[in-house]
Scaffold this motif. Sequence first.
Motif, PDB file in Angstrom:
ATOM      1  N   LYS A 103       2.369  -3.478 -12.320  1.00  0.00           N
ATOM      2  CA  LYS A 103       1.054  -4.459 -12.402  1.00  0.00           C
ATOM      3  C   LYS A 103       0.067  -4.109 -11.054  1.00  0.00           C
ATOM      4  CE  LYS A 103      -0.311  -9.274 -12.067  1.00  0.00           C
ATOM      5  NZ  LYS A 103      -1.677  -8.832 -12.336  1.00  0.00           N
ATOM      6  N   TYR A 104       0.563  -4.084  -9.946  1.00  0.00           N
ATOM      7  CA  TYR A 104      -0.377  -3.503  -8.949  1.00  0.00           C
ATOM      8  C   TYR A 104      -1.162  -2.361  -9.099  1.00  0.00           C
ATOM      9  CZ  TYR A 104      -2.311  -2.916  -4.214  1.00  0.00           C
ATOM     10  OH  TYR A 104      -2.932  -2.850  -3.178  1.00  0.00           O
ATOM     11  N   LEU A 105      -0.632  -1.490  -9.521  1.00  0.00           N
ATOM     12  CA  LEU A 105      -1.195  -0.110  -9.839  1.00  0.00           C
ATOM     13  C   LEU A 105      -2.087  -0.392 -11.117  1.00  0.00           C
ATOM     14  CD1 LEU A 105       1.820   2.353  -9.514  1.00  0.00           C
ATOM     15  CD2 LEU A 105      -0.389   2.223  -8.074  1.00  0.00           C
ATOM     16  N   TYR A 106      -1.854  -1.058 -12.125  1.00  0.00           N
ATOM     17  CA  TYR A 106      -2.743  -1.355 -13.387  1.00  0.00           C
ATOM     18  C   TYR A 106      -3.824  -2.185 -12.783  1.00  0.00           C
ATOM     19  CZ  TYR A 106      -4.175  -1.755 -18.089  1.00  0.00           C
ATOM     20  OH  TYR A 106      -4.745  -1.621 -19.170  1.00  0.00           O
ATOM     21  N   ASP A 107      -3.712  -3.063 -11.888  1.00  0.00           N
ATOM     22  CA  ASP A 107      -4.959  -3.744 -11.593  1.00  0.00           C
ATOM     23  C   ASP A 107      -5.795  -3.102 -10.733  1.00  0.00           C
ATOM     24  OD1 ASP A 107      -3.886  -6.231 -12.943  1.00  0.00           O
ATOM     25  OD2 ASP A 107      -2.872  -7.175 -11.076  1.00  0.00           O
ATOM     26  N   LEU A 108      -5.130  -2.208  -9.715  1.00  0.00           N
ATOM     27  CA  LEU A 108      -5.900  -1.337  -8.742  1.00  0.00           C
ATOM     28  C   LEU A 108      -6.432  -0.341  -9.779  1.00  0.00           C
ATOM     29  CD1 LEU A 108      -6.439  -0.427  -5.918  1.00  0.00           C
ATOM     30  CD2 LEU A 108      -4.396   0.802  -6.202  1.00  0.00           C
ATOM     31  N   GLY A 109      -6.282  -0.004 -10.652  1.00  0.00           N
ATOM     32  CA  GLY A 109      -6.951   1.109 -11.501  1.00  0.00           C
ATOM     33  C   GLY A 109      -8.047   0.444 -12.408  1.00  0.00           C
ATOM     34  N   GLN A 147     -10.705  -0.347  -9.433  1.00  0.00           N
ATOM     35  CA  GLN A 147     -11.022   0.774  -8.532  1.00  0.00           C
ATOM     36  C   GLN A 147     -12.290   0.887  -7.818  1.00  0.00           C
ATOM     37  OE1 GLN A 147      -9.777   5.529  -8.303  1.00  0.00           O
ATOM     38  NE2 GLN A 147      -8.992   4.476  -9.951  1.00  0.00           N
ATOM     39  N   ASP A 148     -13.247   0.902  -8.611  1.00  0.00           N
ATOM     40  CA  ASP A 148     -14.579   1.076  -8.146  1.00  0.00           C
ATOM     41  C   ASP A 148     -14.998  -0.106  -7.171  1.00  0.00           C
ATOM     42  OD1 ASP A 148     -14.845   3.410  -9.513  1.00  0.00           O
ATOM     43  OD2 ASP A 148     -15.958   2.524 -10.977  1.00  0.00           O
ATOM     44  N   GLU A 149     -14.578  -1.392  -7.470  1.00  0.00           N
ATOM     45  CA  GLU A 149     -14.991  -2.450  -6.621  1.00  0.00           C
ATOM     46  C   GLU A 149     -14.285  -2.624  -5.511  1.00  0.00           C
ATOM     47  OE1 GLU A 149     -13.477  -6.975  -6.901  1.00  0.00           O
ATOM     48  OE2 GLU A 149     -13.709  -6.132  -9.085  1.00  0.00           O
ATOM     49  N   ILE A 150     -12.835  -2.081  -5.638  1.00  0.00           N
ATOM     50  CA  ILE A 150     -12.040  -1.951  -4.130  1.00  0.00           C
ATOM     51  C   ILE A 150     -12.548  -1.203  -3.357  1.00  0.00           C
ATOM     52  CG2 ILE A 150      -9.720  -1.721  -3.577  1.00  0.00           C
ATOM     53  CD1 ILE A 150      -8.796  -3.195  -6.120  1.00  0.00           C
ATOM     54  N   TRP A 151     -12.934   0.094  -3.879  1.00  0.00           N
ATOM     55  CA  TRP A 151     -13.315   1.230  -3.134  1.00  0.00           C
ATOM     56  C   TRP A 151     -14.653   0.943  -2.317  1.00  0.00           C
ATOM     57  CZ3 TRP A 151     -11.317   4.956  -0.759  1.00  0.00           C
ATOM     58  CH2 TRP A 151     -12.147   6.102  -0.161  1.00  0.00           C
ATOM     59  N   VAL A 159      -4.774   3.463   1.736  1.00  0.00           N
ATOM     60  CA  VAL A 159      -5.656   2.158   2.510  1.00  0.00           C
ATOM     61  C   VAL A 159      -5.267   0.784   1.762  1.00  0.00           C
ATOM     62  CG1 VAL A 159      -7.198   3.976   3.452  1.00  0.00           C
ATOM     63  CG2 VAL A 159      -7.645   2.679   1.212  1.00  0.00           C
ATOM     64  N   GLU A 160      -4.954   0.947   0.440  1.00  0.00           N
ATOM     65  CA  GLU A 160      -4.642  -0.147  -0.249  1.00  0.00           C
ATOM     66  C   GLU A 160      -3.182  -0.468  -0.654  1.00  0.00           C
ATOM     67  OE1 GLU A 160      -6.705  -2.815  -1.317  1.00  0.00           O
ATOM     68  OE2 GLU A 160      -8.294  -1.611  -0.147  1.00  0.00           O
ATOM     69  N   SER A 161      -2.311   0.047   0.024  1.00  0.00           N
ATOM     70  CA  SER A 161      -0.922  -0.023   0.099  1.00  0.00           C
ATOM     71  C   SER A 161      -0.492  -1.385  -0.033  1.00  0.00           C
ATOM     72  CB  SER A 161      -0.170   0.805   1.100  1.00  0.00           C
ATOM     73  OG  SER A 161       1.204   0.302   1.423  1.00  0.00           O
ATOM     74  N   PHE A 163      -5.341   6.096 -15.447  1.00  0.00           N
ATOM     75  CA  PHE A 163      -5.991   5.933 -14.133  1.00  0.00           C
ATOM     76  C   PHE A 163      -5.748   6.908 -13.389  1.00  0.00           C
ATOM     77  CE2 PHE A 163      -4.953   1.361 -15.573  1.00  0.00           C
ATOM     78  CZ  PHE A 163      -6.682   1.000 -15.626  1.00  0.00           C
ATOM     79  N   ASP A 164      -6.659   7.631 -12.636  1.00  0.00           N
ATOM     80  CA  ASP A 164      -6.592   8.480 -11.864  1.00  0.00           C
ATOM     81  C   ASP A 164      -6.948   7.968 -10.277  1.00  0.00           C
ATOM     82  OD1 ASP A 164      -6.798  10.733 -10.319  1.00  0.00           O
ATOM     83  OD2 ASP A 164      -8.212  11.974 -11.743  1.00  0.00           O
ATOM     84  N   TYR A 165      -5.844   7.843  -9.364  1.00  0.00           N
ATOM     85  CA  TYR A 165      -6.082   7.306  -8.044  1.00  0.00           C
ATOM     86  C   TYR A 165      -5.986   8.399  -7.014  1.00  0.00           C
ATOM     87  CZ  TYR A 165      -3.594   3.746 -10.834  1.00  0.00           C
ATOM     88  OH  TYR A 165      -3.189   2.523 -11.646  1.00  0.00           O
ATOM     89  N   PRO A 166      -7.075   8.366  -6.191  1.00  0.00           N
ATOM     90  CA  PRO A 166      -6.989   9.346  -5.014  1.00  0.00           C
ATOM     91  C   PRO A 166      -6.134   8.757  -4.236  1.00  0.00           C
ATOM     92  CG  PRO A 166      -9.184   8.274  -5.470  1.00  0.00           C
ATOM     93  CD  PRO A 166      -8.503   7.615  -6.358  1.00  0.00           C
ATOM     94  N   ALA A 167      -5.297   9.614  -3.400  1.00  0.00           N
ATOM     95  CA  ALA A 167      -4.134   9.172  -2.745  1.00  0.00           C
ATOM     96  C   ALA A 167      -4.701   8.273  -1.377  1.00  0.00           C
ATOM     97  CB  ALA A 167      -3.376  10.549  -1.908  1.00  0.00           C
ATOM     98  N   GLU A 168      -6.011   8.680  -0.992  1.00  0.00           N
ATOM     99  CA  GLU A 168      -6.640   7.710   0.110  1.00  0.00           C
ATOM    100  C   GLU A 168      -6.746   6.429  -0.319  1.00  0.00           C
ATOM    101  OE1 GLU A 168     -10.807   7.648   2.778  1.00  0.00           O
ATOM    102  OE2 GLU A 168     -10.615   9.213   1.238  1.00  0.00           O
TER     103      GLU A 168
END
Length: 131
Positions: free
Chosen positions: A102-108, A111-115, A49-51, A40-45
């Motif tokens: 787990k949070y990072l995997y789920d976020l990955g 990602q598109d839906e959350i963004w 914003v999803e911290s 997964f490639d996560y933008p820092a932004e």
Amino acid sequence: MSNDAASSDGTWESNHWPTEISYAKATKHLKITFDNGVTFDYPAELLRVESPSAEVQGHGPSQKKTVPGRRHVGIMAIEPVGNYAVRLRFDDLHDTGIFSWKYLYDLGERQDEIWQAYLADLEKKGLSRDP
């Protein structure tokens, strides 16, 4: 079938562990490759914003805050937290979120839906990604 398992304290842990973590300062992207070969490639932004911090998430879904003005945020440090997470220190000085694997995997995975939900929320509230 889920790749998650309940731990002895009742919390959910991911069976996916990172094998490689890198941060590209120029593009402000965190890249994580997990042991199942998924990267997964996560933008820092997005990470900012999803911290998972209480400052952003509140203490329940109805308390989640929309964080505007973080288009140019970067990551200053990535610090391990035990063997289950990392703490990201952002250059806007936010550093209270502990990002579990787990949070990072789920976020990955989402990602598109959350963004898209984040962008819609900004628009609905009349806020901007720009500082």
